[in-house]
Design a protein around this motif. Structure first.
Motif, short mmCIF file in Angstrom:
data_model
loop_
_atom_site.label_atom_id
_atom_site.label_comp_id
_atom_site.label_asym_id
_atom_site.label_seq_id
_atom_site.Cartn_x
_atom_site.Cartn_y
_atom_site.Cartn_z
N ASP A 73 0.83 -1.21 0.00
CA ASP A 73 0.00 0.00 0.00
C ASP A 73 0.86 1.25 0.00
O ASP A 73 0.56 2.22 -0.70
CB ASP A 73 -0.94 0.01 1.21
N GLU A 74 1.96 1.24 0.78
CA GLU A 74 2.86 2.39 0.81
C GLU A 74 3.48 2.62 -0.56
O GLU A 74 3.57 3.76 -1.03
CB GLU A 74 3.96 2.17 1.84
N THR A 77 0.97 4.15 -3.00
CA THR A 77 0.68 5.57 -2.81
C THR A 77 1.76 6.45 -3.43
O THR A 77 1.50 7.59 -3.80
CB THR A 77 0.55 5.93 -1.32
N ARG A 81 -1.21 7.02 -10.32
CA ARG A 81 -2.43 6.21 -10.41
C ARG A 81 -2.57 5.53 -11.76
O ARG A 81 -3.15 4.46 -11.87
CB ARG A 81 -3.66 7.06 -10.15
#
Length: 94
Positions: A73-74, A77, A81
């Motif tokens: 997840d890190e 981010t 995108r």
């Protein structure tokens, strides 16, 4: 190695090759290719056959999975995108 594990699992369960192929919805030839470790069969089919004969593909510790998921997840981010191809500028100078 996975093909050999599938063959061992099949024989330990007392399944013939045709029985397992029928149960997985594939041909006997495809099952033979899987058991021989040929690169042709799709990975999803191989995973399905492995699951039918009881081979655990992902043996994990719940805490390790959560930690790995947090790291992913890190990373996500920090990444954009979406990814687009760079648009080439047209050189129309004759």
């Amino acid at each position: 190695m996975l093909g050999k594990l599938i063959r061992v699992g099949r024989t330990q369960r007392g399944l013939t090759a045709q029985d397992l192929a029928d149960r997985a919805g594939i041909s006997r030839t495809t099952l033979s290719s899987i058991e021989k470790g040929a690169p042709g069969p799709e990975i999803g089919i191989v995973f399905e056959v492995a699951s039918i004969v009881g081979i655990r593909l992902f043996d994990y510790d719940e805490r390790m999975v959560q930690m790995h998921n947090a790291r992913l997840d890190e990373k996500l981010t920090l990444l954009p995108r979406s990814v687009r191809n760079a648009v080439k500028e047209v050189d129309d100078d004759f």
